[in-house]
Design a protein around this motif. Structure first.
Motif, PDB file in Angstrom:
ATOM      1  N   ASP A  68      18.907  -5.077  36.211  1.00 55.08           N
ATOM      2  CA  ASP A  68      19.105  -6.180  35.286  1.00 55.08           C
ATOM      3  C   ASP A  68      18.039  -6.913  35.290  1.00 55.08           C
ATOM      4  N   ALA A  69      17.578  -7.426  36.480  1.00 55.01           N
ATOM      5  CA  ALA A  69      16.235  -8.259  36.180  1.00 55.01           C
ATOM      6  C   ALA A  69      15.070  -7.356  35.527  1.00 55.01           C
ATOM      7  N   SER A  70      14.823  -6.475  35.769  1.00 55.10           N
ATOM      8  CA  SER A  70      13.643  -5.735  34.924  1.00 55.10           C
ATOM      9  C   SER A  70      13.868  -5.643  33.540  1.00 55.10           C
ATOM     10  N   ARG A 121      15.408 -14.622  47.985  1.00 53.54           N
ATOM     11  CA  ARG A 121      14.418 -14.596  49.266  1.00 53.54           C
ATOM     12  C   ARG A 121      12.743 -14.754  48.307  1.00 53.54           C
ATOM     13  N   ASP A 122      12.896 -14.240  46.880  1.00 55.31           N
ATOM     14  CA  ASP A 122      11.533 -14.627  46.416  1.00 55.31           C
ATOM     15  C   ASP A 122      11.947 -14.625  44.927  1.00 55.31           C
ATOM     16  N   LEU A 123      10.865 -14.641  44.056  1.00 55.99           N
ATOM     17  CA  LEU A 123      10.822 -14.504  42.692  1.00 55.99           C
ATOM     18  C   LEU A 123      11.311 -13.024  42.394  1.00 55.99           C
ATOM     19  N   ARG A 161      19.135 -14.151  37.479  1.00 50.17           N
ATOM     20  CA  ARG A 161      19.523 -12.715  38.172  1.00 50.17           C
ATOM     21  C   ARG A 161      19.561 -12.970  39.902  1.00 50.17           C
ATOM     22  N   MET A 162      18.770 -13.936  40.192  1.00 48.78           N
ATOM     23  CA  MET A 162      18.590 -14.051  41.746  1.00 48.78           C
ATOM     24  C   MET A 162      19.270 -15.106  42.395  1.00 48.78           C
ATOM     25  N   GLN A 204      21.121  -5.241  40.344  1.00 50.06           N
ATOM     26  CA  GLN A 204      20.335  -6.535  40.193  1.00 50.06           C
ATOM     27  C   GLN A 204      19.197  -6.412  39.962  1.00 50.06           C
ATOM     28  N   ARG A 251      13.272  -3.255  45.712  1.00 47.28           N
ATOM     29  CA  ARG A 251      12.587  -4.342  46.387  1.00 47.28           C
ATOM     30  C   ARG A 251      13.168  -5.205  47.299  1.00 47.28           C
ATOM     31  N   GLU A 252      12.496  -5.657  48.241  1.00 42.52           N
ATOM     32  CA  GLU A 252      12.912  -6.522  49.138  1.00 42.52           C
ATOM     33  C   GLU A 252      13.750  -7.766  48.519  1.00 42.52           C
ATOM     34  N   GLN A 253      13.144  -8.352  47.564  1.00 42.29           N
ATOM     35  CA  GLN A 253      13.708  -9.433  47.052  1.00 42.29           C
ATOM     36  C   GLN A 253      15.119  -9.426  46.268  1.00 42.29           C
ATOM     37  N   PHE A 254      15.638  -7.919  46.254  1.00 41.83           N
ATOM     38  CA  PHE A 254      16.802  -7.742  45.445  1.00 41.83           C
ATOM     39  C   PHE A 254      17.786  -7.501  46.459  1.00 41.83           C
ATOM     40  N   ASP A 255      19.215  -7.734  46.175  1.00 43.55           N
ATOM     41  CA  ASP A 255      20.114  -7.249  46.909  1.00 43.55           C
ATOM     42  C   ASP A 255      20.604  -5.800  46.503  1.00 43.55           C
ATOM     43  N   VAL A 285      13.803 -14.892  34.720  1.00 46.49           N
ATOM     44  CA  VAL A 285      14.697 -13.932  35.031  1.00 46.49           C
ATOM     45  C   VAL A 285      15.255 -14.220  36.538  1.00 46.49           C
ATOM     46  N   PHE A 297       9.731 -11.157  40.338  1.00 46.98           N
ATOM     47  CA  PHE A 297       8.680 -10.335  40.308  1.00 46.98           C
ATOM     48  C   PHE A 297       7.347 -10.876  40.917  1.00 46.98           C
TER      49      PHE A 297
END
Lengths: 541, 337, 224
Positions: free
Chosen positions: C25-27, A106-108, A183-184, C22, C14-18, A179, A110
């Motif tokens: 991990d990303a942070s 849906r987005d990057l 992860r996305m 996740q 946050r909306e971009q994560f499921d 990232v 960060f």
């Protein structure tokens, strides 16, 4: 009415209005548009400098500008084009827009950092522009010490600070991409199902992360040396100017791959789409990007063959430089092989891709000249090198960038551009480019040194040819600017997948909604599988 | 001159044809691959052009053998480039022992040259043909680069150190000299001419110059700066005896050893504490700012002239092949106390 | 209370994560990548240090012995202790002990400030002794050692200065985390910011662990 059909649906463009909704946006697509506008302006500025340089070189004497001004022109041409156009160009616009979409995100990872990195580029650009309007900088984009630290009387500090700040923009973009790719990815989007565009950007990001901090600290040392005269690069105090060259090229050689790898990524998408065939040797092409990123860090010393570094260091760096040649060659061969038995159409992006393959081939092959020690001694710091890297940077990166913008323009704006004009621009760019830069190979071999304001009269004929080519090239660049603007209002409405391409970015309406996909796609097959053309069932209008 | 169009520079040195031959090889490989890629792209694009929009997509084929072939064959070709280029580079970087030495000092924006016999030139270099010429170069300010395209030689001239460049001119004539490393406002005016002359003409040119060699000038400077107060020729001074120093191996106070070459002598004049000779105190003040780069090379020539003559060409500039005749005596002078 | 906590958790995603995993991990990966860029950033300076140290070993040795060893050693201990309390804060965050998190973070911050205070004292001393290369009347002006000693002190100020700047940023981050913790922003399910602040803090410590021996200890083995 067609227009109404586009406007009815909510897209990332009409989701909210007002300047604030753009300047504070966290949507990667809007940020990509901001970047697109920014780098286009920088390209125009850098291009104007180039035009003045070519005009001055029409005659052997100094007639248009003074020596001082000429030095500032080529310095600012280099600084603007390298740090404010080429490095952000493809990653920050096309990469920003399409990397998340291509992996079904849906987005990057960060979004706020993404916006921050745009502001950093603007901030860095502001410093560079300030330096320019206050009087300019005359060190060459390479800032060699001790000239830049002790002898130049120009705005070195402001310019270096600008590059320092813009460097953090590059680092944060790279960090975000790495990232995001890790992860996305959408369900089912395994590493080897990713489009090669994503692989290329992943490799690019690694270079940005590892290389850019080194130029940042190098410029910091230059700033300290220039402000406080601490002696780090000053031989009079025991410092070593060659240390600067090493630190500088440790970043600036890999930076060449920051500029060209994303372009190679774009070419993969275009060649596959318009041949309607998967890229030949997908795995080899993917790993060649990684190989270029890794080996690219080990070859910086080939810029120092005549600097006085040791004979054996030169030997090692020359040897390793040829290891970078191979993955680049592998890519070119694989693209050519992809065409074999394809279903090839000659849409504008494909013309740019053909141009890229040809010009990058010449740029790469002439790289073999400068990597060869005995040969480099003769052509080092001559127009041969200028021609070589313009074949890679302009013939490569800018061709790919323009190809990519044409390819994705319907997706970004929902509109088609006028195809005939676009084909004409591709032709003008190709012809103009070759006329500008091919004579420079000969000039260089004849011994014309770079950064010369006046030159011996026997070189004039070739310089005149080069300047003539530059005017054609300029036309080729101005034309798209006009018809792209025109198409925003009058262009034909594009469907969600006008090229019948395979990437996930085509699996959503054009222009895409704010969150890219109404439903996150589940990936069941590899990239470039033309038995699954996405987006055809959600055609609008 | 003016408008005639040339495609290759003149071959006026022994190395020039070698570099050109390598260039022909590189050019042949480049043309082959350019034609191959352009040809294939054109042929495939026409042959497999899309005839109908409904053409079914083609399945992909992969060929490991092909991938290996087009990785390995180009790699082999590039290794020839590497080896050949390296061979030429080794020649370019290793001056022969009997080379005639000329000192070059670059400064914004001119070239200052000194011959051993004492002639000094600005932006011009007169040399005999068929004789190896070795340039010992440094800069007073920023980095410059001594580039003679017709000789195919180029080398950066770096402040704070000596770099060398050598060549053998083969044809009498007048050749461009360029500064090839950007050095500031008048970079493009930092040019000059190299005059390659027949040996007789060169001798005549030399005869027209001033009397008194570089070593003589160095000796005067040595006296003016009162170096002899400490560096006494009999070894009784507070500082090491310089007789026979050049080319010897020097034992340092911290246990390291160093070859007494031009760079070492230069450093010891401008930055004495960097290398202290074993058995001596770091008493010597720096002469940075008191003696110019041209003065330093004169002093070097003077110190060289203190060596006992070796039979062949006096003031032999290359250190490596000179048998160290008295390393112990020169390198470790008796402790002064 | 329970529903409020749940509400906060959903806000934290946050909306971009499921999923929360996740996002965490990303942070964390983002911070590691950032630390790699920091390593390269300091790396350029370490390269310059290595080059000049090996070129001028004696001058570097002599100049090194002018640094205040007891103070440097004290600062090393302070930072090591702060890393310990930081680790305890992260552990407490994982266990959801809000008060413990706050207290450990406050102690960490105090250690950080102590370090900066000692550093400031040390720098003042250098100014008084005219050991600062950029200023007039550098203590070795006019002596043959001037240039090389300036190189040592330039590197000393550049590298410890850069490190101190990172400490200042670190103290700011810890302060921010303390305030957020006090406002119940974190829970055992969502304590990622504490975790990545910890990563950053430890990194800055580790840099000092390299700086200390390279600047303070290089000449200690030669008859001193």
């Amino acid at each position: 009415m067609e227009t109404a059909a586009v406007l009815e649906r909510e897209t990332y463009l009409n989701a909210s209005y007002g300047l604030k909704s753009w300047l504070l946006t966290k949507d990667h697509k809007r940020i990509a548009v901001l970047y697109f506008i920014t780098v286009s302006i920088f390209f125009a500025i850098g291009g104007a400098f180039a035009g003045l340089i070519r005009l001055e070189l029409l005659t052997p004497q100094a007639d248009l500008v003074s020596a001082e001004t000429y030095n500032k022109l080529f310095t600012m041409h280099g600084v603007i084009m390298v740090f404010f156009f080429l490095i952000p160009s493809i990653p920050a616009t096309l990469g920003n827009f399409f990397l998340p979409m291509m992996i079904g995100a849906r987005d990057l990872a960060f979004p706020r950092i993404n916006l921050l990195s745009w502001y950093l580029l603007i901030g860095g650009g502001a410093f560079a522009i300030f330096a320019m309007v206050s009087g300019g900088v005359d060190t060459g984009w390479t800032f060699y010490t001790p000239f830049s630290t002790s002898y130049s009387n120009s705005y070195v500090i402001a310019t270096a600070l600008g590059i320092f700040i813009a460097g953090f923009s590059s680092i944060l973009t790279g960090l975000n991409f790495v990232v995001t790719v890790h992860r996305m990815r959408a369900p089912g989007m395994t590493w080897f199902r990713m489009p090669l565009f994503v692989w290329a950007h992943y490799a690019t990001s690694l270079i940005q992360i590892l290389g850019t901090p080194v130029i940042a600290v190098t410029l910091l040392l230059v700033l300290c040396e220039r402000s406080f005269h601490i002696g780090i690069f000053d031989p009079a105090l025991g410092g070593d100017p060659i240390l600067f060259e090493h630190l500088f090229w440790f970043y600036s050689h890999p930076a060449v791959y920051i500029m060209v790898l994303p372009g190679m990524g774009v070419i993969n998408e275009i060649v596959s789409t318009y041949s309607r065939k998967p890229i030949y040797g997908y795995v080899f092409v993917a790993f060649s990007s990684m190989a270029i990123a890794v080996v690219g860090f080990l070859v910086w010393g080939h810029h120092l063959f005549v600097s006085g570094q040791s004979l054996y260091a030169g030997l090692v760096f020359s040897f390793l430089s040829y290891f970078v040649a191979i993955p680049s060659a592998v890519k070119v061969f694989n693209w050519t092989a992809t065409l074999y038995k394809g279903s090839i159409s000659f849409d504008t992006p494909m013309l740019y891709a053909f141009g890229f393959i040809g010009l990058f081939t010449i740029g790469g092959l002439t790289g073999l000249f400068v990597a060869s020690l005995g040969m480099d001694v003769h052509v080092h710091d001559t127009y041969f090198v200028i021609a070589h890297f313009h074949y890679v940077m302009v013939g490569g990166t800018i061709m790919a960038y323009l190809g990519g913008v044409h390819y994705w323009w319907p997706k970004m704006t929902g509109r088609m551009y006028p195809e005939d004009f676009a084909k004409l621009s591709a032709l003008l760019v190709f012809v103009g480019f070759n006329l500008t830069f091919f004579p420079q190979f000969i000039l260089g071999y004849l011994g014309m040194p770079r950064r010369y304001h006046v030159y011996p009269p026997e070189f004039q004929v070739l310089h005149v040819l080069s300047t003539a080519g530059a005017t054609v090239l300029a036309l080729g660049y101005i034309l798209p600017a006009i018809y792209f603007l025109w198409s925003l209002r009058y262009g034909k409405v594009a469907g969600s997948n006008p090229w019948r391409a395979t990437g996930l970015e085509w699996d959503t309406p054009s222009p895409p909604p704010t969150h890219n996909f109404d439903r996150i796609p589940v990936v069941t097959h590899g990239a470039y599988d033309y038995s699954h053309i996405p987006g055809e069932e959600i055609e609008v209008g | 001159m003016g408008t005639q169009l040339r495609l290759l520079p003149e071959q006026a040195s022994t190395i020039a044809p070698e570099v050109d031959h390598l260039a022909y090889y590189l050019l042949a490989v480049s043309i082959f691959f350019t034609v191959l890629i352009f040809g294939a792209v054109f042929y495939f694009a026409i042959r497999y052009r899309r005839r109908a929009d409904t053409e079914p997509p083609q399945p992909q084929h992969t060929g490991l053998a092909l991938e290996i072939a087009w990785s390995v064959i180009p790699f082999g070709l590039t290794m020839i480039m590497f080896g050949w280029g390296a061979e030429i580079f080794f020649k370019e970087r290793r001056p022969p022992d009997d080379a005639l030495q000329v000192y070059v000092v670059g400064k914004q924006w001119m070239w200052k040259l000194q011959h051993m016999e004492g002639q000094r030139e600005i932006n011009e270099l007169h040399i005999p043909i068929n004789r190896p010429i070795k340039l010992m170069m440094t800069s007073e300010d920023v980095i410059h680069d001594f580039f003679v395209p017709d000789f195919r030689v180029k080398q950066d001239v770096v402040p704070g150190r000596y770099t060398t460049e050598w060549f053998v001119a083969t044809k009498p004539g007048k050749y461009h000299l360029f500064c090839a490393q950007y050095c500031g406002t008048n970079h493009s005016a930092m040019t000059g001419w190299v005059y390659a002359m027949s040996p007789q003409d060169y001798q005549e040119w030399l005869a027209g110059g001033p009397t008194g060699s570089m070593a003589d000038a160095g000796a005067r400077l040595f006296d003016d700066l009162a170096c002899g107060n400490c560096h006494k020729p009999d070894g009784t001074g507070r500082c090491p005896n310089l007789t026979g120093l050049f080319g010897s191996t020097v034992m340092l106070a911290d246990g390291r050893t160093v070859k007494a070459d031009e760079a070492y002598i230069r450093e010891s004049i401008l930055n004495p504490p960097a290398k202290i000779v074993a058995g001596y105190q770091p008493l010597m003040p720096t002469f940075q700012g008191l003696v110019s780069e041209e003065g330093v090379v004169q002093l070097i020539e003077y110190i060289k002239s203190l060596n006992p003559p070796l039979g062949q060409a006096q003031g032999n500039p290359t250190q490596t092949t000179v048998p160290a005749r008295e390393p112990a005596a020169a390198g470790a002078p008796p402790a002064n106390r | 209370m329970d529903s409020e906590a749940h509400h906060l958790e959903t806000l934290a995603l946050r909306e971009q994560f499921d999923t929360e995993d996740q996002q965490k991990d990303a942070s964390t990966l983002g911070m590691w990548v950032f630390l790699i860029t920091e390593m390269m950033f300091f790396g350029g300076m370490f390269l310059a240090y290595t080059l000049y140290r090996s070129t001028y070993p004696q001058v570097f040795g002599v100049a090194s012995s002018s640094l205040n060893l007891p103070i440097g050693a004290t600062n090393t201990c302070v930072l090591l202790l702060s890393s310990f309390t930081m680790a305890m804060a992260v552990r407490s965050g994982q266990l959801g002990k809000k008060r413990a998190v706050i207290w450990f973070l406050i102690i960490t911050m105090l250690f950080g400030l102590t370090f900066l205070g000692i550093k400031a004292f040390e720098w003042t001393e250098k100014f008084q002794e005219h050991h600062v290369p950029a200023l007039a009347n550098f203590h070795l002006d006019g002596t043959p050692l001037q240039g090389q000693a300036k190189l040592f002190f330039s590197l000393y100020f550049a590298m410890t200065g850069l490190h101190a700047l990172h400490m200042v940023v670190g103290v700011g981050i810890v302060l921010f985390i303390i305030m957020e913790t006090a406002r119940n922003k974190y829970s055992p399910k969502y304590y990622t910011p504490i975790d990545i602040a910890g990563l950053y803090w430890h990194f800055v410590d580790v840099v000092w662990i390299f700086l200390f021996p390279l600047f303070y200890l290089i000449d200690r083995h030669i008859g001193r």
